[in-house]
Design an enzyme around this catalytic site. Sequence first.
Site, PDB file in Angstrom:
ATOM      1  N   GLY A  67       8.969  -1.012  -2.256  1.00 49.55           N
ATOM      2  CA  GLY A  67       9.552  -1.957  -3.024  1.00 49.55           C
ATOM      3  C   GLY A  67       9.359  -1.379  -4.570  1.00 49.55           C
ATOM      4  O   GLY A  67       8.791  -0.812  -5.022  1.00 49.55           O
ATOM      5  N   ARG A 122      12.855   0.879   2.668  1.00 45.49           N
ATOM      6  CA  ARG A 122      11.704   0.958   3.680  1.00 45.49           C
ATOM      7  C   ARG A 122      12.461   1.793   4.520  1.00 45.49           C
ATOM      8  O   ARG A 122      13.409   1.231   5.067  1.00 45.49           O
ATOM      9  CB  ARG A 122      11.030  -0.242   3.895  1.00 45.49           C
ATOM     10  CG  ARG A 122      10.660  -1.102   2.563  1.00 45.49           C
ATOM     11  CD  ARG A 122       9.474  -2.048   2.994  1.00 45.49           C
ATOM     12  NE  ARG A 122       9.464  -2.962   2.018  1.00 45.49           N
ATOM     13  CZ  ARG A 122       8.445  -2.797   0.946  1.00 45.49           C
ATOM     14  NH1 ARG A 122       7.674  -1.828   0.808  1.00 45.49           N
ATOM     15  NH2 ARG A 122       8.504  -3.540  -0.154  1.00 45.49           N
ATOM     16  N   ASP A 170       1.448   3.030  -1.606  1.00 42.33           N
ATOM     17  CA  ASP A 170       0.640   3.867  -0.624  1.00 42.33           C
ATOM     18  C   ASP A 170       1.245   4.312   0.626  1.00 42.33           C
ATOM     19  O   ASP A 170       1.074   5.362   1.054  1.00 42.33           O
ATOM     20  CB  ASP A 170      -0.695   3.254  -0.513  1.00 42.33           C
ATOM     21  CG  ASP A 170      -0.627   1.949   0.145  1.00 42.33           C
ATOM     22  OD1 ASP A 170       0.613   1.583   0.262  1.00 42.33           O
ATOM     23  OD2 ASP A 170      -1.684   1.124   0.637  1.00 42.33           O
ATOM     24  N   ASP A 174       1.882  -4.458  -7.070  1.00 40.97           N
ATOM     25  CA  ASP A 174       0.630  -4.959  -6.265  1.00 40.97           C
ATOM     26  C   ASP A 174      -0.747  -4.296  -6.992  1.00 40.97           C
ATOM     27  O   ASP A 174      -1.615  -4.801  -6.874  1.00 40.97           O
ATOM     28  CB  ASP A 174       0.545  -4.484  -4.750  1.00 40.97           C
ATOM     29  CG  ASP A 174       1.718  -5.042  -4.065  1.00 40.97           C
ATOM     30  OD1 ASP A 174       2.445  -6.050  -4.616  1.00 40.97           O
ATOM     31  OD2 ASP A 174       1.928  -4.694  -2.956  1.00 40.97           O
ATOM     32  N   ARG A 233       1.286  -8.483  -1.212  1.00 40.82           N
ATOM     33  CA  ARG A 233       1.159  -7.890  -0.079  1.00 40.82           C
ATOM     34  C   ARG A 233      -0.381  -8.224   0.593  1.00 40.82           C
ATOM     35  O   ARG A 233      -0.791  -9.220   0.420  1.00 40.82           O
ATOM     36  CB  ARG A 233       1.349  -6.600   0.304  1.00 40.82           C
ATOM     37  CG  ARG A 233       1.486  -6.068   1.568  1.00 40.82           C
ATOM     38  CD  ARG A 233       2.332  -5.060   1.894  1.00 40.82           C
ATOM     39  NE  ARG A 233       2.465  -3.855   1.148  1.00 40.82           N
ATOM     40  CZ  ARG A 233       3.326  -2.806   1.572  1.00 40.82           C
ATOM     41  NH1 ARG A 233       4.133  -2.827   2.335  1.00 40.82           N
ATOM     42  NH2 ARG A 233       3.554  -1.960   0.635  1.00 40.82           N
TER      43      ARG A 233
END
Length: 302
Positions: A15, A76, A107, A131, A175
Amino acid sequence: MFKNDGTIAVLTSGGDAPGMNAAIRAVVRTAYARGIEVLGVRRGYTGLINGDFIELGIQDVSSLTSQGGTYLYTARSPEFMSAEGQDRAASACKYRGVKAVIVIGGDGSFRGCIELSKRGLATIGIPATIDNDIACTNYTIGFDTAANTAIEAIDKLNDTMRSHERCSVVEVMGRNAGHLAVYVGIATGACSVIVPERPFDFDSDISERIRRGKLNGRNHFIVIVAEGTGITNEVAARIERETGIATRVTILGHVQRGGRPSARDRVTASRMGKHAVELLSNGKRNRLVGIINGTMHDFDIG
Ligand code: ADP
Ligand code: F6P
Protein backbone atom coordinates in the site's frame (compact mmCIF):
# COMPACT_ATOMS: atom_id res chain seq x y z
CA MET A 1 31.21 -0.95 -0.91
CA PHE A 2 29.09 0.26 -3.82
CA LYS A 3 31.04 3.17 -5.20
CA ASN A 4 32.00 1.89 -8.69
CA ASP A 5 30.82 -1.49 -7.47
CA GLY A 6 27.26 -1.84 -8.66
CA THR A 7 24.00 -0.04 -8.75
CA ILE A 8 21.31 0.36 -6.11
CA ALA A 9 17.68 -0.14 -7.13
CA VAL A 10 14.86 1.45 -5.14
CA LEU A 11 11.20 0.45 -5.25
CA THR A 12 7.95 1.06 -3.38
CA SER A 13 5.75 -1.94 -2.61
CA GLY A 14 2.41 -2.78 -1.00
CA GLY A 15 0.00 0.00 0.00
CA ASP A 16 1.25 3.50 -0.75
CA ALA A 17 1.94 5.80 2.19
CA PRO A 18 2.41 9.59 2.29
CA GLY A 19 6.12 10.23 2.61
CA MET A 20 7.29 7.43 0.32
CA ASN A 21 8.37 10.08 -2.19
CA ALA A 22 10.54 11.83 0.37
CA ALA A 23 12.26 8.50 1.05
CA ILE A 24 12.90 7.95 -2.67
CA ARG A 25 14.37 11.44 -2.92
CA ALA A 26 16.64 10.91 0.07
CA VAL A 27 17.91 7.60 -1.32
CA VAL A 28 18.74 9.18 -4.67
CA ARG A 29 20.35 12.31 -3.26
CA THR A 30 22.39 10.45 -0.63
CA ALA A 31 23.62 7.92 -3.19
CA TYR A 32 24.46 10.68 -5.66
CA ALA A 33 26.57 12.45 -3.03
CA ARG A 34 28.55 9.22 -2.63
CA GLY A 35 28.97 8.61 -6.36
CA ILE A 36 26.58 5.64 -6.41
CA GLU A 37 24.16 5.09 -9.27
CA VAL A 38 20.47 4.55 -8.40
CA LEU A 39 17.80 3.03 -10.60
CA GLY A 40 14.11 3.30 -9.79
CA VAL A 41 11.92 0.25 -10.22
CA ARG A 42 8.35 0.96 -11.24
CA ARG A 43 5.40 -0.96 -9.74
CA GLY A 44 7.19 -2.71 -6.89
CA TYR A 45 8.11 -6.37 -7.28
CA THR A 46 6.06 -6.65 -10.48
CA GLY A 47 8.41 -4.11 -12.04
CA LEU A 48 11.44 -5.91 -10.67
CA ILE A 49 10.31 -9.15 -12.35
CA ASN A 50 9.72 -7.29 -15.62
CA GLY A 51 12.99 -5.34 -15.45
CA ASP A 52 11.04 -2.05 -15.36
CA PHE A 53 14.00 0.12 -14.32
CA ILE A 54 14.22 3.88 -14.82
CA GLU A 55 17.15 6.23 -14.42
CA LEU A 56 16.85 8.42 -11.33
CA GLY A 57 19.03 11.52 -11.45
CA ILE A 58 19.07 14.23 -8.83
CA GLN A 59 16.68 16.43 -10.83
CA ASP A 60 14.18 13.60 -11.30
CA VAL A 61 13.46 13.63 -7.58
CA SER A 62 13.31 17.39 -7.23
CA SER A 63 10.07 18.58 -5.53
CA LEU A 64 9.04 15.04 -4.60
CA THR A 65 9.08 15.69 -0.85
CA SER A 66 5.75 17.50 -0.82
CA GLN A 67 3.88 14.99 -3.00
CA GLY A 68 1.68 12.19 -1.68
CA GLY A 69 1.50 8.76 -3.32
CA THR A 70 4.60 7.29 -4.89
CA TYR A 71 6.47 8.55 -7.94
CA LEU A 72 7.56 4.97 -8.68
CA TYR A 73 4.02 3.53 -8.52
CA THR A 74 3.39 0.57 -6.27
CA ALA A 75 1.85 -2.87 -6.59
CA ARG A 76 0.87 -5.96 -4.74
CA SER A 77 2.60 -8.61 -6.80
CA PRO A 78 1.21 -12.16 -6.67
CA GLU A 79 3.83 -13.23 -9.28
CA PHE A 80 6.60 -12.39 -6.83
CA MET A 81 5.20 -14.80 -4.22
CA SER A 82 6.54 -17.77 -6.25
CA ALA A 83 10.16 -18.91 -6.42
CA GLU A 84 9.97 -18.52 -10.19
CA GLY A 85 8.98 -14.85 -9.88
CA GLN A 86 11.72 -14.24 -7.32
CA ASP A 87 14.31 -15.89 -9.62
CA ARG A 88 13.18 -13.70 -12.50
CA ALA A 89 13.47 -10.57 -10.35
CA ALA A 90 17.01 -11.54 -9.25
CA SER A 91 18.00 -12.21 -12.88
CA ALA A 92 16.65 -8.81 -13.98
CA CYS A 93 18.82 -7.17 -11.29
CA LYS A 94 21.89 -9.10 -12.38
CA TYR A 95 21.31 -8.09 -16.00
CA ARG A 96 21.23 -4.39 -15.03
CA GLY A 97 24.22 -4.61 -12.67
CA VAL A 98 22.04 -4.06 -9.61
CA LYS A 99 23.74 -5.32 -6.45
CA ALA A 100 21.35 -3.95 -3.84
CA VAL A 101 17.64 -3.25 -3.59
CA ILE A 102 16.08 -0.72 -1.20
CA VAL A 103 12.45 -1.66 -0.59
CA ILE A 104 10.09 0.99 0.80
CA GLY A 105 6.97 -0.78 2.08
CA GLY A 106 5.39 -2.88 4.81
CA ASP A 107 6.03 -6.27 6.37
CA GLY A 108 4.89 -8.26 3.31
CA SER A 109 7.39 -6.33 1.21
CA PHE A 110 10.18 -7.13 3.69
CA ARG A 111 9.45 -10.85 3.35
CA GLY A 112 10.19 -10.26 -0.32
CA CYS A 113 13.58 -8.79 0.71
CA ILE A 114 14.45 -12.07 2.43
CA GLU A 115 13.82 -13.95 -0.82
CA LEU A 116 16.00 -11.52 -2.79
CA SER A 117 18.81 -11.77 -0.25
CA LYS A 118 18.77 -15.58 -0.63
CA ARG A 119 19.51 -14.91 -4.31
CA GLY A 120 22.64 -12.88 -3.59
CA LEU A 121 21.23 -9.34 -3.53
CA ALA A 122 21.88 -6.95 -0.66
CA THR A 123 18.56 -5.60 0.60
CA ILE A 124 17.49 -2.75 2.88
CA GLY A 125 13.90 -2.22 4.03
CA ILE A 126 12.42 1.19 4.82
CA PRO A 127 9.15 0.91 6.78
CA ALA A 128 6.31 2.80 5.11
CA THR A 129 2.71 1.98 5.89
CA ILE A 130 -0.12 3.97 7.43
CA ASP A 131 -0.77 0.96 9.69
CA ASN A 132 2.39 1.51 11.86
CA ASP A 133 2.50 -2.26 12.40
CA ILE A 134 6.20 -3.10 11.94
CA ALA A 135 7.65 -4.65 15.09
CA CYS A 136 11.17 -3.20 15.20
CA THR A 137 10.34 0.46 14.68
CA ASN A 138 8.30 2.92 16.71
CA TYR A 139 7.18 4.61 13.53
CA THR A 140 6.38 3.84 9.91
CA ILE A 141 6.25 6.48 7.19
CA GLY A 142 2.70 7.64 6.45
CA PHE A 143 1.07 7.11 9.85
CA ASP A 144 1.04 10.76 10.90
CA THR A 145 -0.43 12.06 7.64
CA ALA A 146 -3.09 9.33 7.63
CA ALA A 147 -3.99 10.10 11.23
CA ASN A 148 -4.34 13.82 10.48
CA THR A 149 -6.50 13.06 7.43
CA ALA A 150 -8.78 10.86 9.54
CA ILE A 151 -8.93 13.44 12.34
CA GLU A 152 -9.94 16.20 9.93
CA ALA A 153 -12.75 14.03 8.53
CA ILE A 154 -13.98 13.03 12.00
CA ASP A 155 -14.00 16.66 13.20
CA LYS A 156 -16.37 17.36 10.30
CA LEU A 157 -18.51 14.36 11.14
CA ASN A 158 -18.71 15.62 14.71
CA ASP A 159 -20.33 18.85 13.48
CA THR A 160 -23.09 17.11 11.58
CA MET A 161 -23.63 14.48 14.31
CA ARG A 162 -24.05 17.28 16.89
CA SER A 163 -26.56 19.07 14.67
CA HIS A 164 -28.68 15.93 14.17
CA GLU A 165 -28.06 14.40 17.60
CA ARG A 166 -26.73 11.22 16.05
CA CYS A 167 -23.99 8.67 16.54
CA SER A 168 -21.25 8.30 13.93
CA VAL A 169 -19.54 4.95 13.54
CA VAL A 170 -16.29 5.58 11.68
CA GLU A 171 -14.18 2.82 10.17
CA VAL A 172 -10.45 3.61 10.21
CA MET A 173 -7.93 1.64 8.11
CA GLY A 174 -5.23 -0.63 9.50
CA ARG A 175 -5.54 -4.15 8.05
CA ASN A 176 -5.01 -6.28 11.21
CA ALA A 177 -3.71 -3.46 13.40
CA GLY A 178 -5.59 -0.99 15.58
CA HIS A 179 -2.80 1.60 16.07
CA LEU A 180 -4.28 4.18 13.70
CA ALA A 181 -7.78 3.71 15.17
CA VAL A 182 -6.59 4.19 18.77
CA TYR A 183 -4.49 7.25 17.93
CA VAL A 184 -7.30 8.86 15.98
CA GLY A 185 -9.81 7.94 18.70
CA ILE A 186 -7.76 9.71 21.36
CA ALA A 187 -7.20 12.75 19.15
CA THR A 188 -10.92 13.16 18.42
CA GLY A 189 -12.21 12.32 21.91
CA ALA A 190 -14.21 9.37 20.59
CA CYS A 191 -16.69 7.63 22.87
CA SER A 192 -15.24 4.16 22.09
CA VAL A 193 -12.53 2.60 19.92
CA ILE A 194 -12.90 -1.02 18.80
CA VAL A 195 -9.69 -2.75 17.64
CA PRO A 196 -8.82 -6.29 16.52
CA GLU A 197 -6.13 -6.72 19.21
CA ARG A 198 -8.57 -6.50 22.13
CA PRO A 199 -11.91 -8.24 22.69
CA PHE A 200 -14.71 -5.81 23.44
CA ASP A 201 -17.95 -6.00 25.32
CA PHE A 202 -20.77 -4.13 23.63
CA ASP A 203 -22.61 -3.31 26.86
CA SER A 204 -19.69 -1.88 28.84
CA ASP A 205 -17.55 -0.50 25.98
CA ILE A 206 -20.30 1.16 23.95
CA SER A 207 -23.84 1.03 25.28
CA GLU A 208 -23.06 2.05 28.85
CA ARG A 209 -20.82 4.90 27.68
CA ILE A 210 -23.54 6.27 25.43
CA ARG A 211 -26.07 5.94 28.29
CA ARG A 212 -23.77 7.82 30.69
CA GLY A 213 -23.01 10.42 28.04
CA LYS A 214 -26.69 11.09 27.52
CA LEU A 215 -27.21 11.45 31.29
CA ASN A 216 -24.43 14.05 31.28
CA GLY A 217 -26.18 15.98 28.53
CA ARG A 218 -24.26 14.74 25.51
CA ASN A 219 -26.35 14.45 22.35
CA HIS A 220 -23.90 13.00 19.81
CA PHE A 221 -21.24 10.30 19.78
CA ILE A 222 -18.29 9.08 17.74
CA VAL A 223 -17.40 5.39 17.79
CA ILE A 224 -14.22 4.38 15.94
CA VAL A 225 -14.01 0.85 14.57
CA ALA A 226 -10.73 -0.45 13.15
CA GLU A 227 -11.11 -1.99 9.71
CA GLY A 228 -9.46 -5.23 10.87
CA THR A 229 -12.38 -6.10 13.18
CA GLY A 230 -14.71 -6.49 10.18
CA ILE A 231 -17.74 -5.53 12.30
CA THR A 232 -18.37 -1.86 11.50
CA ASN A 233 -21.90 -2.23 10.11
CA GLU A 234 -22.83 -4.73 12.80
CA VAL A 235 -21.72 -2.32 15.56
CA ALA A 236 -23.68 0.55 14.00
CA ALA A 237 -26.88 -1.49 13.67
CA ARG A 238 -26.60 -2.64 17.26
CA ILE A 239 -26.03 0.89 18.60
CA GLU A 240 -29.18 2.12 16.85
CA ARG A 241 -31.20 -0.90 17.97
CA GLU A 242 -30.08 -0.99 21.60
CA THR A 243 -29.56 2.68 22.47
CA GLY A 244 -32.20 4.23 20.23
CA ILE A 245 -29.80 6.88 18.87
CA ALA A 246 -29.87 7.42 15.09
CA THR A 247 -26.55 6.10 13.75
CA ARG A 248 -24.63 6.57 10.50
CA VAL A 249 -21.60 4.66 9.19
CA THR A 250 -18.62 6.35 7.48
CA ILE A 251 -15.84 4.24 6.02
CA LEU A 252 -12.85 6.54 5.59
CA GLY A 253 -11.05 4.05 3.33
CA HIS A 254 -8.32 5.02 0.89
CA VAL A 255 -8.69 8.76 1.48
CA GLN A 256 -6.41 8.07 4.47
CA ARG A 257 -3.59 6.98 2.16
CA GLY A 258 -3.50 10.13 0.04
CA GLY A 259 -2.59 13.76 0.50
CA ARG A 260 0.45 15.91 1.10
CA PRO A 261 2.73 14.30 3.65
CA SER A 262 2.98 15.95 7.07
CA ALA A 263 6.26 17.45 8.30
CA ARG A 264 6.80 14.38 10.48
CA ASP A 265 6.45 12.01 7.52
CA ARG A 266 8.68 14.09 5.27
CA VAL A 267 11.45 14.35 7.84
CA THR A 268 11.26 10.73 9.00
CA ALA A 269 11.26 9.47 5.41
CA SER A 270 14.25 11.66 4.56
CA ARG A 271 16.20 10.36 7.55
CA MET A 272 15.33 6.75 6.78
CA GLY A 273 16.23 7.07 3.09
CA LYS A 274 19.62 8.55 3.99
CA HIS A 275 20.24 5.85 6.59
CA ALA A 276 19.43 3.09 4.08
CA VAL A 277 22.11 4.26 1.65
CA GLU A 278 24.63 4.79 4.46
CA LEU A 279 24.11 1.19 5.58
CA LEU A 280 24.95 -0.08 2.10
CA SER A 281 27.94 2.28 1.85
CA ASN A 282 29.20 0.81 5.12
CA GLY A 283 28.95 -2.72 3.75
CA LYS A 284 25.80 -3.69 5.65
CA ARG A 285 23.19 -5.81 3.93
CA ASN A 286 19.77 -7.27 4.63
CA ARG A 287 18.82 -4.70 7.25
CA LEU A 288 15.55 -3.08 8.15
CA VAL A 289 15.72 0.60 9.04
CA GLY A 290 13.87 1.55 12.22
CA ILE A 291 13.44 4.54 14.47
CA ILE A 292 13.46 3.98 18.24
CA ASN A 293 12.92 6.91 20.61
CA GLY A 294 13.78 9.28 17.79
CA THR A 295 17.09 7.61 16.90
CA MET A 296 17.84 5.67 13.71
CA HIS A 297 18.54 1.96 14.17
CA ASP A 298 18.74 -1.03 11.89
CA PHE A 299 17.85 -4.66 12.39
CA ASP A 300 18.42 -7.97 10.66
CA ILE A 301 15.68 -8.26 8.07
CA GLY A 302 15.36 -12.05 8.28
P1 ADP B 1 2.92 -4.50 2.67
O1 ADP B 1 4.33 -4.53 2.23
O2 ADP B 1 2.36 -3.12 2.75
O3 ADP B 1 2.69 -5.33 3.93
P2 ADP B 1 1.79 -6.69 1.12
O4 ADP B 1 1.61 -7.59 2.28
O5 ADP B 1 0.71 -6.65 0.11
O6 ADP B 1 2.03 -5.17 1.52
O7 ADP B 1 3.15 -7.13 0.42
C1 ADP B 1 3.61 -6.45 -0.73
C2 ADP B 1 4.21 -7.44 -1.71
O8 ADP B 1 5.33 -8.09 -1.08
C3 ADP B 1 3.30 -8.59 -2.12
O9 ADP B 1 2.41 -8.24 -3.14
C4 ADP B 1 4.31 -9.62 -2.58
O10 ADP B 1 4.75 -9.35 -3.89
C5 ADP B 1 5.47 -9.40 -1.62
N1 ADP B 1 5.37 -10.38 -0.53
C6 ADP B 1 4.48 -10.41 0.49
N2 ADP B 1 4.68 -11.50 1.27
C7 ADP B 1 5.70 -12.19 0.71
C8 ADP B 1 6.37 -13.43 1.03
N3 ADP B 1 6.03 -14.16 2.08
N4 ADP B 1 7.37 -13.82 0.20
C9 ADP B 1 7.74 -13.08 -0.85
N5 ADP B 1 7.14 -11.92 -1.21
C10 ADP B 1 6.15 -11.48 -0.44
O1 F6P C 1 -1.52 -1.58 4.62
C1 F6P C 1 -2.12 -0.36 4.29
C2 F6P C 1 -3.59 -0.56 4.01
O2 F6P C 1 -4.15 0.69 3.68
C3 F6P C 1 -4.38 -1.20 5.14
O3 F6P C 1 -4.69 -0.28 6.16
C4 F6P C 1 -5.57 -1.71 4.38
O4 F6P C 1 -6.15 -2.81 5.06
C5 F6P C 1 -4.98 -2.15 3.07
O5 F6P C 1 -3.77 -1.43 2.92
C6 F6P C 1 -5.88 -1.89 1.88
O6 F6P C 1 -5.25 -2.41 0.76
P1 F6P C 1 -5.69 -2.11 -0.76
O7 F6P C 1 -5.19 -0.74 -1.09
O8 F6P C 1 -5.01 -3.17 -1.56
O9 F6P C 1 -7.18 -2.15 -0.78
